[in-house]
Design a protein around this motif. Structure first.
Motif, PDB file in Angstrom:
ATOM      1  N   PRO A 129       1.641 -40.679  43.622  1.00  0.00           N
ATOM      2  CA  PRO A 129       2.842 -39.970  43.425  1.00  0.00           C
ATOM      3  C   PRO A 129       3.705 -40.911  42.524  1.00  0.00           C
ATOM      4  O   PRO A 129       4.404 -40.073  42.056  1.00  0.00           O
ATOM      5  CB  PRO A 129       3.465 -40.277  45.025  1.00  0.00           C
ATOM      6  N   GLN A 130       4.043 -42.186  42.612  1.00  0.00           N
ATOM      7  CA  GLN A 130       4.978 -42.851  41.893  1.00  0.00           C
ATOM      8  C   GLN A 130       4.157 -44.078  41.110  1.00  0.00           C
ATOM      9  O   GLN A 130       4.506 -45.068  41.602  1.00  0.00           O
ATOM     10  CB  GLN A 130       5.934 -43.283  42.757  1.00  0.00           C
ATOM     11  N   ALA A 131       3.453 -43.854  40.145  1.00  0.00           N
ATOM     12  CA  ALA A 131       2.913 -45.068  39.646  1.00  0.00           C
ATOM     13  C   ALA A 131       2.973 -44.974  37.970  1.00  0.00           C
ATOM     14  O   ALA A 131       3.037 -43.569  37.465  1.00  0.00           O
ATOM     15  CB  ALA A 131       1.354 -44.959  39.961  1.00  0.00           C
ATOM     16  N   MET A 140      13.533 -51.037  39.497  1.00  0.00           N
ATOM     17  CA  MET A 140      12.796 -51.981  40.301  1.00  0.00           C
ATOM     18  C   MET A 140      11.706 -51.322  41.069  1.00  0.00           C
ATOM     19  O   MET A 140      11.755 -49.992  41.390  1.00  0.00           O
ATOM     20  CB  MET A 140      13.497 -52.557  41.686  1.00  0.00           C
ATOM     21  N   HIS A 141      10.400 -51.603  41.184  1.00  0.00           N
ATOM     22  CA  HIS A 141       9.214 -51.194  41.906  1.00  0.00           C
ATOM     23  C   HIS A 141       8.962 -51.872  43.147  1.00  0.00           C
ATOM     24  O   HIS A 141       9.285 -53.049  43.204  1.00  0.00           O
ATOM     25  CB  HIS A 141       7.973 -51.150  41.045  1.00  0.00           C
ATOM     26  N   ASP A 142       8.347 -50.880  43.997  1.00  0.00           N
ATOM     27  CA  ASP A 142       8.218 -51.741  45.575  1.00  0.00           C
ATOM     28  C   ASP A 142       6.850 -52.806  44.978  1.00  0.00           C
ATOM     29  O   ASP A 142       6.845 -53.662  45.877  1.00  0.00           O
ATOM     30  CB  ASP A 142       7.516 -50.556  46.317  1.00  0.00           C
ATOM     31  N   LEU A 143       6.024 -52.200  44.231  1.00  0.00           N
ATOM     32  CA  LEU A 143       4.707 -52.987  44.086  1.00  0.00           C
ATOM     33  C   LEU A 143       4.397 -53.066  42.533  1.00  0.00           C
ATOM     34  O   LEU A 143       4.264 -52.179  41.859  1.00  0.00           O
ATOM     35  CB  LEU A 143       3.596 -52.414  44.678  1.00  0.00           C
ATOM     36  N   SER A 144       3.958 -54.273  42.101  1.00  0.00           N
ATOM     37  CA  SER A 144       3.365 -54.470  40.780  1.00  0.00           C
ATOM     38  C   SER A 144       2.094 -54.847  40.608  1.00  0.00           C
ATOM     39  O   SER A 144       1.688 -55.842  41.548  1.00  0.00           O
ATOM     40  CB  SER A 144       4.139 -55.399  39.928  1.00  0.00           C
ATOM     41  N   ILE A 145       1.189 -54.168  40.343  1.00  0.00           N
ATOM     42  CA  ILE A 145      -0.254 -54.574  40.307  1.00  0.00           C
ATOM     43  C   ILE A 145      -0.587 -55.065  38.791  1.00  0.00           C
ATOM     44  O   ILE A 145      -0.404 -54.507  37.795  1.00  0.00           O
ATOM     45  CB  ILE A 145      -1.055 -53.316  40.238  1.00  0.00           C
ATOM     46  N   VAL A 146      -1.160 -56.445  38.908  1.00  0.00           N
ATOM     47  CA  VAL A 146      -1.607 -57.160  37.596  1.00  0.00           C
ATOM     48  C   VAL A 146      -2.915 -57.404  37.391  1.00  0.00           C
ATOM     49  O   VAL A 146      -3.596 -57.793  38.379  1.00  0.00           O
ATOM     50  CB  VAL A 146      -0.668 -58.200  37.455  1.00  0.00           C
ATOM     51  N   VAL A 192       5.187 -47.958  41.914  1.00  0.00           N
ATOM     52  CA  VAL A 192       4.110 -48.838  41.617  1.00  0.00           C
ATOM     53  C   VAL A 192       3.888 -48.978  40.138  1.00  0.00           C
ATOM     54  O   VAL A 192       3.963 -47.810  39.482  1.00  0.00           O
ATOM     55  CB  VAL A 192       2.788 -48.362  42.112  1.00  0.00           C
ATOM     56  N   GLU A 193       3.781 -50.011  39.507  1.00  0.00           N
ATOM     57  CA  GLU A 193       3.660 -50.016  38.227  1.00  0.00           C
ATOM     58  C   GLU A 193       2.316 -50.992  38.176  1.00  0.00           C
ATOM     59  O   GLU A 193       2.161 -51.913  38.761  1.00  0.00           O
ATOM     60  CB  GLU A 193       4.698 -51.017  37.405  1.00  0.00           C
ATOM     61  N   LEU A 194       1.462 -50.370  37.296  1.00  0.00           N
ATOM     62  CA  LEU A 194       0.479 -51.336  36.865  1.00  0.00           C
ATOM     63  C   LEU A 194       0.304 -51.933  35.517  1.00  0.00           C
ATOM     64  O   LEU A 194       0.349 -51.176  34.396  1.00  0.00           O
ATOM     65  CB  LEU A 194      -0.892 -50.313  36.971  1.00  0.00           C
ATOM     66  N   LEU A 195       0.262 -53.379  35.526  1.00  0.00           N
ATOM     67  CA  LEU A 195       0.230 -53.937  34.212  1.00  0.00           C
ATOM     68  C   LEU A 195      -1.265 -54.450  33.960  1.00  0.00           C
ATOM     69  O   LEU A 195      -1.689 -55.348  34.631  1.00  0.00           O
ATOM     70  CB  LEU A 195       1.272 -55.011  34.418  1.00  0.00           C
ATOM     71  N   GLU A 229      -4.882 -44.028  27.564  1.00  0.00           N
ATOM     72  CA  GLU A 229      -4.417 -42.649  27.926  1.00  0.00           C
ATOM     73  C   GLU A 229      -5.216 -42.244  29.217  1.00  0.00           C
ATOM     74  O   GLU A 229      -4.673 -41.521  30.179  1.00  0.00           O
ATOM     75  CB  GLU A 229      -4.485 -41.664  26.674  1.00  0.00           C
ATOM     76  N   TYR A 230      -6.595 -42.316  29.282  1.00  0.00           N
ATOM     77  CA  TYR A 230      -7.450 -42.059  30.459  1.00  0.00           C
ATOM     78  C   TYR A 230      -7.008 -42.862  31.671  1.00  0.00           C
ATOM     79  O   TYR A 230      -6.784 -42.226  32.529  1.00  0.00           O
ATOM     80  CB  TYR A 230      -8.942 -42.477  30.041  1.00  0.00           C
ATOM     81  N   PHE A 231      -6.492 -44.154  31.519  1.00  0.00           N
ATOM     82  CA  PHE A 231      -6.011 -44.891  32.595  1.00  0.00           C
ATOM     83  C   PHE A 231      -4.722 -44.296  33.137  1.00  0.00           C
ATOM     84  O   PHE A 231      -4.583 -43.916  34.395  1.00  0.00           O
ATOM     85  CB  PHE A 231      -5.771 -46.447  32.300  1.00  0.00           C
ATOM     86  N   ARG A 232      -3.867 -43.492  32.270  1.00  0.00           N
ATOM     87  CA  ARG A 232      -2.490 -43.101  32.823  1.00  0.00           C
ATOM     88  C   ARG A 232      -2.928 -41.817  33.623  1.00  0.00           C
ATOM     89  O   ARG A 232      -2.180 -41.544  34.564  1.00  0.00           O
ATOM     90  CB  ARG A 232      -1.639 -42.784  31.561  1.00  0.00           C
ATOM     91  N   LYS A 233      -3.723 -40.900  32.993  1.00  0.00           N
ATOM     92  CA  LYS A 233      -4.100 -39.989  34.005  1.00  0.00           C
ATOM     93  C   LYS A 233      -4.617 -40.161  35.188  1.00  0.00           C
ATOM     94  O   LYS A 233      -4.558 -39.493  36.259  1.00  0.00           O
ATOM     95  CB  LYS A 233      -5.443 -39.052  33.280  1.00  0.00           C
ATOM     96  N   VAL A 234      -5.670 -41.253  35.317  1.00  0.00           N
ATOM     97  CA  VAL A 234      -6.170 -41.778  36.515  1.00  0.00           C
ATOM     98  C   VAL A 234      -4.822 -42.072  37.557  1.00  0.00           C
ATOM     99  O   VAL A 234      -4.735 -41.736  38.932  1.00  0.00           O
ATOM    100  CB  VAL A 234      -7.027 -42.751  36.467  1.00  0.00           C
ATOM    101  N   LEU A 235      -4.041 -42.733  37.202  1.00  0.00           N
ATOM    102  CA  LEU A 235      -2.919 -43.291  37.911  1.00  0.00           C
ATOM    103  C   LEU A 235      -1.768 -42.345  38.275  1.00  0.00           C
ATOM    104  O   LEU A 235      -1.251 -42.129  39.228  1.00  0.00           O
ATOM    105  CB  LEU A 235      -2.076 -44.296  37.280  1.00  0.00           C
TER     106      LEU A 235
END
Length: 310
Positions: A61-63, A1-7, A35-38, A51-57
């Motif tokens: 701390p927890q994304a 479970m995440h605290d926040l899901s960004i869509v 945080v999860e970003l979908l 892959e660039y987006f993953r580096k940005v996130l």
């Protein structure tokens, strides 16, 4: 479970999406937030971009980044399908052409929820929203906005958001600006894949707010600001958008169980928009509005009965 899901729903707007995700990566004071970003994609994104987006996130701390490529297009369907893919307590949605202007945007949003358990949704403000005195008067006369920043117009249009730039304190609202809005995920349990909500899905944000408002109040926090670049790429043609304005608001009035006067207000608004498009010689839009007016006057009431809420 995440605290926040960004869509983030998107389709072939990599430069816009990159600005959006880079601004999310600059968010601060989230050390205790998972945080999860979908990304919900109606197009295609190359792996090197992801892959660039993953580096940005990775600056957070927890994304983590997740990617979902849809098979059937449409913004409303993107929002609906995302609910089955995320696990966050709160869902935060951005348009792909939104850019967070404040590194504390997410922190302010979470604090707003924490301040009142009865809140079902929290929205922010796009910078630059304003209207002249004559514009406000015209908006009210044509039923495109109300006198209150948090109220929809009689025809369920959201022109009142042009008043948000004048606000300073948190206020209750009927609707959010779809480019940046959030909900307790549980408050969206009544969402359905409405078949009339196709492609650009005019008023999809208002639909979500209507459904969520059954489970708590919705508020706007004026301190939560973004820049909305309103990219013109991948938008529907004017005629389709014009007709969808009529059809989608008609069914929204159905869902809200609105009285006859609100349908009359919608017809008045559409008549004004038809005249405005005519003066601008935008005849595709004129055709769309005319088709929409005919629909409202003689709707195929039984076509979507199975999708209407009790």
């Amino acid at each position: 479970m995440h605290d926040l899901s960004i869509v983030i729903p998107t389709r072939n707007r990599i430069s816009d999406l990159t600005l959006c995700i880079e601004s999310i990566g600059r968010q601060t004071e989230l050390e205790d937030v998972s945080v999860e970003l979908l990304i919900v994609d109606d197009g295609e994104i190359e792996e090197k971009v992801l892959e660039y987006f993953r580096k940005v996130l990775g600056r957070m701390p927890q994304a983590e980044l997740r990617y979902y490529r849809k098979t059937k297009p449409g913004v409303w369907l993107s929002r609906y399908e995302a609910l089955g893919l995320i696990d966050g307590e709160i869902l935060l949605s951005f348009d792909d052409d939104a850019e967070l202007d404040d590194p504390l945007y997410i922190r302010r949003m979470l604090d707003t929820y924490a301040s009142d358990p009865s809140i079902a949704g929290v929205g922010g403000i796009a910078k630059g929203l304003s209207s002249s005195r004559s514009g406000k008067l015209l908006g009210r006369l044509t039923c495109q906005m109300s006198a209150s920043p948090g109220r929809l117009s009689a025809s369920t249009l959201a022109g009142s958001l042009l008043l948000w730039g004048e606000t300073e304190n948190i206020f209750e609202t009927d609707f959010f600006h779809g480019c940046n809005m959030s909900f307790r995920t549980s408050a969206l349990q009544d969402m359905k894949p409405y078949p009339w909500m196709t492609s650009y899905a005019v008023a999809d944000d208002i639909y979500m707010c209507h459904l969520a408002s059954r489970y708590g109040k919705l508020v706007i926090n004026p301190e939560m600001k973004i820049m909305h670049h309103e990219s013109p790429s991948s938008r529907d043609k004017a005629g389709r958008v014009a007709r969808a304005t009529a059809v989608n608001h008609y069914y929204l009035l159905n869902l809200r169980k609105a009285p006859v006067k609100n349908y009359a207000a919608l017809l008045w608004t559409l008549t004004y928009l038809t005249g405005k498009a005519t003066l601008k010689r935008n005849f595709n839009a004129v055709s769309g509005y005319a088709s929409g007016i005919l629909f409202v006057l003689n709707p195929r009431k039984d076509k979507y009965r199975e999708f209407m809420l009790d």
